[in-house]
Motif scaffolding. Structure first.
Motif, mmCIF file in Angstrom:
data_model
loop_
_atom_site.group_PDB
_atom_site.id
_atom_site.type_symbol
_atom_site.label_atom_id
_atom_site.label_comp_id
_atom_site.label_asym_id
_atom_site.label_seq_id
_atom_site.Cartn_x
_atom_site.Cartn_y
_atom_site.Cartn_z
ATOM 1 N N ALA B 88 0.836 -1.198 0.000
ATOM 2 C CA ALA B 88 0.000 0.000 0.000
ATOM 3 C C ALA B 88 0.877 1.256 0.000
ATOM 4 C CB ALA B 88 -0.906 0.009 1.228
ATOM 5 N N PHE B 89 1.984 1.189 0.732
ATOM 6 C CA PHE B 89 2.907 2.320 0.818
ATOM 7 C C PHE B 89 3.445 2.669 -0.568
ATOM 8 C CE2 PHE B 89 6.877 4.404 2.263
ATOM 9 C CZ PHE B 89 6.364 5.222 3.244
ATOM 10 N N VAL B 90 3.734 1.616 -1.371
ATOM 11 C CA VAL B 90 4.222 1.839 -2.734
ATOM 12 C C VAL B 90 3.105 2.388 -3.614
ATOM 13 C CG1 VAL B 90 5.184 0.747 -4.798
ATOM 14 C CG2 VAL B 90 5.972 0.027 -2.516
ATOM 15 N N SER B 91 1.932 1.774 -3.519
ATOM 16 C CA SER B 91 0.853 2.204 -4.425
ATOM 17 C C SER B 91 0.367 3.600 -4.057
ATOM 18 C CB SER B 91 -0.297 1.190 -4.409
ATOM 19 O OG SER B 91 -0.828 1.083 -3.110
ATOM 20 N N ASP B 92 0.533 4.012 -2.803
ATOM 21 C CA ASP B 92 0.180 5.379 -2.429
ATOM 22 C C ASP B 92 1.217 6.389 -2.892
ATOM 23 O OD1 ASP B 92 -2.062 4.437 -1.250
ATOM 24 O OD2 ASP B 92 -1.350 4.583 0.831
ATOM 25 N N GLY B 93 2.302 5.882 -3.441
ATOM 26 C CA GLY B 93 3.285 6.790 -4.027
ATOM 27 C C GLY B 93 4.355 7.274 -3.074
ATOM 28 N N TYR B 94 4.428 6.708 -1.864
ATOM 29 C CA TYR B 94 5.454 7.165 -0.922
ATOM 30 C C TYR B 94 6.811 6.539 -1.218
ATOM 31 C CZ TYR B 94 1.737 9.220 1.833
ATOM 32 O OH TYR B 94 0.696 9.984 2.237
ATOM 33 N N ALA B 95 6.781 5.299 -1.707
ATOM 34 C CA ALA B 95 8.040 4.620 -1.997
ATOM 35 C C ALA B 95 8.162 4.387 -3.492
ATOM 36 C CB ALA B 95 8.110 3.284 -1.269
ATOM 37 N N ALA B 96 9.407 4.498 -3.978
ATOM 38 C CA ALA B 96 9.643 4.291 -5.393
ATOM 39 C C ALA B 96 9.766 2.808 -5.696
ATOM 40 C CB ALA B 96 10.910 5.024 -5.816
ATOM 41 N N GLU B 97 10.208 2.049 -4.689
ATOM 42 C CA GLU B 97 10.523 0.662 -4.985
ATOM 43 C C GLU B 97 10.495 -0.166 -3.708
ATOM 44 O OE1 GLU B 97 13.902 0.413 -7.673
ATOM 45 O OE2 GLU B 97 14.471 -1.412 -6.594
ATOM 46 N N ARG B 98 10.092 -1.410 -3.851
ATOM 47 C CA ARG B 98 10.055 -2.297 -2.694
ATOM 48 C C ARG B 98 10.644 -3.639 -3.077
ATOM 49 N NH1 ARG B 98 6.299 -6.129 -1.909
ATOM 50 N NH2 ARG B 98 6.337 -7.134 0.138
ATOM 51 N N ARG B 99 11.471 -4.204 -2.176
ATOM 52 C CA ARG B 99 12.075 -5.514 -2.434
ATOM 53 C C ARG B 99 11.975 -6.377 -1.189
ATOM 54 N NH1 ARG B 99 16.274 -5.773 -6.240
ATOM 55 N NH2 ARG B 99 15.999 -4.194 -7.840
ATOM 56 N N HIS B 100 11.765 -7.662 -1.404
ATOM 57 C CA HIS B 100 11.923 -8.600 -0.294
ATOM 58 C C HIS B 100 13.393 -8.751 0.007
ATOM 59 C CE1 HIS B 100 7.808 -10.749 -0.901
ATOM 60 N NE2 HIS B 100 7.739 -9.687 -0.117
ATOM 61 N N VAL B 101 13.770 -8.650 1.248
ATOM 62 C CA VAL B 101 15.176 -8.702 1.603
ATOM 63 C C VAL B 101 15.524 -9.985 2.344
ATOM 64 C CG1 VAL B 101 16.968 -7.646 3.022
ATOM 65 C CG2 VAL B 101 15.445 -6.221 1.653
ATOM 66 N N MET B 102 14.724 -10.276 3.358
ATOM 67 C CA MET B 102 15.056 -11.417 4.207
ATOM 68 C C MET B 102 13.802 -11.850 4.949
ATOM 69 S SD MET B 102 17.065 -9.279 7.117
ATOM 70 C CE MET B 102 16.160 -8.163 8.194
ATOM 71 N N SER B 103 13.880 -12.981 5.576
ATOM 72 C CA SER B 103 12.714 -13.446 6.309
ATOM 73 C C SER B 103 13.171 -14.257 7.514
ATOM 74 C CB SER B 103 11.841 -14.320 5.408
ATOM 75 O OG SER B 103 12.550 -15.506 5.087
ATOM 76 N N ASN B 104 12.278 -14.418 8.437
ATOM 77 C CA ASN B 104 12.435 -15.439 9.467
ATOM 78 C C ASN B 104 11.023 -15.815 9.894
ATOM 79 O OD1 ASN B 104 11.727 -13.298 11.096
ATOM 80 N ND2 ASN B 104 13.656 -13.217 12.204
ATOM 81 N N ASP B 105 10.798 -16.168 11.120
ATOM 82 C CA ASP B 105 9.444 -16.544 11.485
ATOM 83 C C ASP B 105 9.097 -16.049 12.880
ATOM 84 O OD1 ASP B 105 11.180 -18.192 12.802
ATOM 85 O OD2 ASP B 105 9.914 -19.977 12.632
ATOM 86 N N PHE B 106 7.804 -16.083 13.151
ATOM 87 C CA PHE B 106 7.329 -15.730 14.477
ATOM 88 C C PHE B 106 7.298 -16.983 15.339
ATOM 89 C CE2 PHE B 106 5.305 -12.430 11.800
ATOM 90 C CZ PHE B 106 5.808 -11.305 12.429
ATOM 91 N N VAL B 107 7.300 -16.772 16.631
ATOM 92 C CA VAL B 107 7.221 -17.899 17.561
ATOM 93 C C VAL B 107 6.159 -17.600 18.607
ATOM 94 C CG1 VAL B 107 9.611 -18.618 17.240
ATOM 95 C CG2 VAL B 107 9.056 -16.917 19.005
ATOM 96 N N LEU B 108 5.584 -18.666 19.139
ATOM 97 C CA LEU B 108 4.628 -18.516 20.234
ATOM 98 C C LEU B 108 5.347 -18.944 21.512
ATOM 99 C CD1 LEU B 108 1.756 -17.826 21.057
ATOM 100 C CD2 LEU B 108 1.092 -20.180 20.533
ATOM 101 N N VAL B 109 5.472 -18.010 22.440
ATOM 102 C CA VAL B 109 6.156 -18.344 23.692
ATOM 103 C C VAL B 109 5.165 -18.232 24.838
ATOM 104 C CG1 VAL B 109 8.358 -17.511 22.794
ATOM 105 C CG2 VAL B 109 6.918 -15.977 24.146
ATOM 106 N N GLY B 110 5.496 -18.888 25.942
ATOM 107 C CA GLY B 110 4.604 -18.862 27.083
ATOM 108 C C GLY B 110 5.269 -19.506 28.281
ATOM 109 N N PRO B 111 4.541 -19.619 29.371
ATOM 110 C CA PRO B 111 5.111 -20.203 30.587
ATOM 111 C C PRO B 111 5.488 -21.658 30.360
ATOM 112 C CG PRO B 111 2.733 -19.914 30.808
ATOM 113 C CD PRO B 111 3.133 -19.213 29.552
#
Lengths: 244, 273, 231
Positions: B88-111
């Protein structure tokens, strides 16, 4: 004291001077003339308006009616510089005794080099050399009042107002103040001083202004005031009766 | 150059204090607390500087605030993790370009004693349902960050509207949220990098991970030079492209914390059209 | 707690270069802010104490209220001013130490002005007749009053320094906590707390406390010796 200025401020003339504050008349209309080189003592019971009258003369308060007129058409600045006032409780700045005198001279625009000379001379005149570099605020009551006098002396006033300057002092200190009054007088300064002390008035005054409840009741030469006062109130006051 | 009184004063102060930092040789990167807290930038920024001589000044905030900084033109380039918002940030014209750079994952932590038994869940949605069903305490970032948005998406997909005393919206950063979860023995949803770097776990432990829906994609957004002519577009582009270069991707891959690789390069991902 | 003291001592003993940089910047920013705020607020406080003018009461109320301005609000105000989209955006000061100085000035100027107004007004009550008798104008009285109130005013300025060096909300927003550029003691503490490094965060807190205490102690000792000399 060698006064170079040709014109004198004195005599000082008050015409119909009155003072009202919040609907109350604190000083009823009065006329008064103060001559050169006089020693005038203002007497009267508490609340008579002694301090008020002096503050109006000195210019700290403006009268709500009447005029205060100095002779010779001097500029306000000159008028201010040729008079001084010593208060019942001396107001000293938080610095050394000597620095207090220098500050006063600086405030009146005395050039820096002359400031030092005149301050030293005033300190010496009032025997304050030993405590010149002590903080003014830790001096004894008597020393503080002497310093206030030295400060006034350094300014070489033509007229000096003193508002019960000895009210809070011990006998030795009172004596020092009275001697100072003489010294000022011998050097040509007109003295206007208020006091409660009948003996002091006898010793110092040329003439006495007697106020009761904001009204000027009587002005007489000192001998007449004490021996043959014209008003019943003054007669009672001199006898030591309560007057109001 | 227009220069009124206060401006000249500010400029003088600026000179007096910032003498050491050559603003001309630096770019400002608005990024997320997750990347900053893990120490990733301490690892890759010096490598970029070595290669280009450009200093990267990292302002680490929540993804929501990073977008706002970008919209106002207060940074030259962004590195955030909310793919939908990035598009959305790109299509709204704020950014000229967007690239995927890296990834990892979320975790669920608890007691560690895991009263909801999320460790035994067979999917992320199942784990979330178990927490909600038992009304076990759950702390949410509640700050509109990328992690918060990812968490809300999971609740939505699980068909749950989390509310009640058990669901605590903190309005806090990832670290603050983990601190609170540790203090009240609550479950929480965290990015793996912050979790790995986090030093105050107390009784908290990783209970569930590995579901594909817990994927966490980081993207680089190059601000639009036409909209914000003052941004250091050329230098920012160098950074943007360096991240995707072999060198940059290698730098990201080589970052280790507690012996663990936390960010996985995206070099396989084709550029956005 | 023990770990925190250990962390603090270790950082100091090792003269950790990052710590030295952060401490230096903290002192630079807060002392500059105090200097600028005092240069404006002391004469301002004196002027409000000495002159009667319409709206004076309102101004005093506003100053007193702004003494409690939340740092985050001050930070946000300065952020919106300095942001590229804001009126002073073209200066490019956002996320620099200068922006932090400005935010701290906004925070402590009301404190120094309001408290010095009180101090000066009291002293003016005492000095007024004597200074008038000496022919000193109100304007001319300001240097005398500032000098004679210097011990009380030192305490006022130290209160400003305390607030400046302790706050985190404003400098975090306008400084951005950029490593090596705008990272100061308080933002480091916030960051380490977020990393869950509580002993290190507390250790930094101890160092900050010691620093502020040292500045206060030096000011106190200088003041006391001067007080003994001058009364």
């Amino acid at each position: 004291m060698n006064r170079a200025e040709p014109l004198s401020l004195l005599p000082l003339e008050l015409e119909g001077v009155a003072f009202r504050h919040r609907g109350q008349t604190l000083l009823h209309p009065l006329d008064l003339r103060l001559e050169r080189n006089g020693k005038t003592l203002i007497m009267g019971p508490n609340g008579a308006g002694k301090s008020l009258l002096m503050r109006i003369c000195h210019g700290l308060l403006a009268p709500t009616a009447g005029t205060v007129r100095w002779c010779g058409g001097a500029t306000p600045d000159t008028i201010r510089r040729r008079q001084a006032m010593v208060f019942q409780r001396p107001v000293l700045l938080r610095r050394s005794a000597l620095a207090n005198v220098r500050h006063a001279l600086g405030a009146q625009g005395v050039p820096r080099r002359e400031r030092a000379r005149r301050a030293d001379e005033a300190i010496e005149q009032f025997g304050l050399q030993a405590i010149a570099h002590r903080p003014a605020r830790v001096l004894s009551g008597g020393e503080q009042q002497r310093l206030a006098l030295a400060r006034a002396w350094a300014l070489r006033p033509e007229i000096l107002f003193m508002d019960e300057p000895t009210a809070a002092l011990d006998p030795a200190a009172i004596r020092a103040v009275e001697e100072a009054v003489d010294t000022f007088h011998h050097n040509g300064t007109c003295i206007v001083m208020s006091t409660h002390d009948l003996g002091q008035a006898r010793r110092l005054a040329d003439d006495v202004i007697f106020l009761v409840n904001g009204t000027l009741v009587e002005r007489s030469p000192v001998q007449q005031f004490f021996e043959a006062p014209r008003s019943a109130q003054a007669a009672a006051f001199v006898r030591g009766d309560l007057v109001w | 150059m227009r220069r009124s009184g206060p401006r000249a004063l500010f400029a003088a102060i600026a000179l007096a204090i910032t003498g050491a930092v050559q603003a001309g040789d630096s770019i400002t990167l608005a990024s997320t607390t997750s990347t900053e807290a893990s120490g990733l930038f301490d690892h890759i920024v010096p490598k970029f500087r070595e290669a280009t001589g450009i200093h990267v000044r990292v302002v680490a905030v929540g993804t929501g605030q990073a977008f706002e900084i970008g919209r106002r033109g207060d940074a030259d380039v962004l590195l955030v993790h909310d793919t939908a918002a990035e598009e959305a940030f790109v299509s709204d014209g704020y950014a000229a370009e967007r690239r995927h750079v890296m990834s990892n994952d979320f975790v669920l932590v608890g007691p560690a004693d895991d009263p909801a038994d999320v460790a035994g869940a067979d999917s992320a949605l199942d784990a979330f349902r178990r927490i909600a069903d038992g009304e076990h305490p759950f702390t949410s970032r509640g700050d509109d960050s990328g992690t918060h948005r990812a968490e809300r998406n999971l609740w939505h997909d699980a068909g749950i509207q989390p509310r009640g005393r058990w669901y605590r919206e903190l309005g806090s950063g990832m670290g603050g949220t983990l601190n609170t979860a540790a203090a009240m023995d609550a479950y929480t949803y965290a990015d793996r990098a912050t979790w790995t770097a986090f030093g105050n776990r107390q009784n908290l432990t990783l209970l569930f991970d590995g579901d594909d829906v817990m994927f966490n994609q980081y993207g680089s957004l190059l601000l639009d030079g036409d909209r914000h002519p003052h941004v250091k577009h050329d230098k920012a582009r160098q950074w943007h492209e360096w991240l995707l270069s072999d060198q940059g991707q290698e730098a990201i891959a080589s970052f280790r914390l507690r012996g663990q690789q936390l960010f996985f390069p995206n070099d396989a991902t084709p550029p956005e059209p | 707690m023990d770990n925190a003291f250990q962390a603090a001592f270790r950082l100091i003993a090792e003269r950790d270069p990052v710590l030295v940089e952060i401490v230096t910047l903290s002192l630079q920013v807060s002392l500059t802010a105090v200097l600028i705020a005092s240069a404006i607020a002391l004469p301002l406080g004196a002027a409000i104490a000495l002159w009667q003018f319409p709206g004076r009461g309102l101004l005093i109320v506003i100053l007193n209220a702004f003494m409690g301005l939340p740092p985050v609000v001050a930070g946000l105000m300065v952020y919106l001013m300095l942001s590229r989209a804001g009126p002073l955006g073209e200066l490019g000061l956002l996320f620099t130490p200068t922006a932090m100085v400005i935010a701290q000035v906004v925070l402590i100027l009301p404190i120094v002005a309001a408290l010095s107004r009180q101090v000066i007004e009291e002293l003016w009550g005492e000095y007024r007749e004597q200074l008038q008798s000496l022919g000193v104008s109100r304007l001319g009285a300001i240097p005398t009053l500032l000098w004679d109130a210097r011990f009380s005013l030192t305490t006022v300025v130290l209160a400003g320094f305390g607030r400046a060096s302790a706050e985190v909300g404003a400098v975090l927003i306008v400084g951005g906590n950029i490593s090596g550029v705008t990272r100061v003691m308080t933002t480091s503490i916030a960051l380490e707390t977020n990393r869950g490094n509580l002993p290190l965060a507390l250790g930094l807190g101890i160092i900050l406390l010691v620093l502020v205490a040292t500045v206060n102690a030096v000011a106190y000792m200088v003041g006391e010796s001067a007080r003994r000399r001058l009364g």
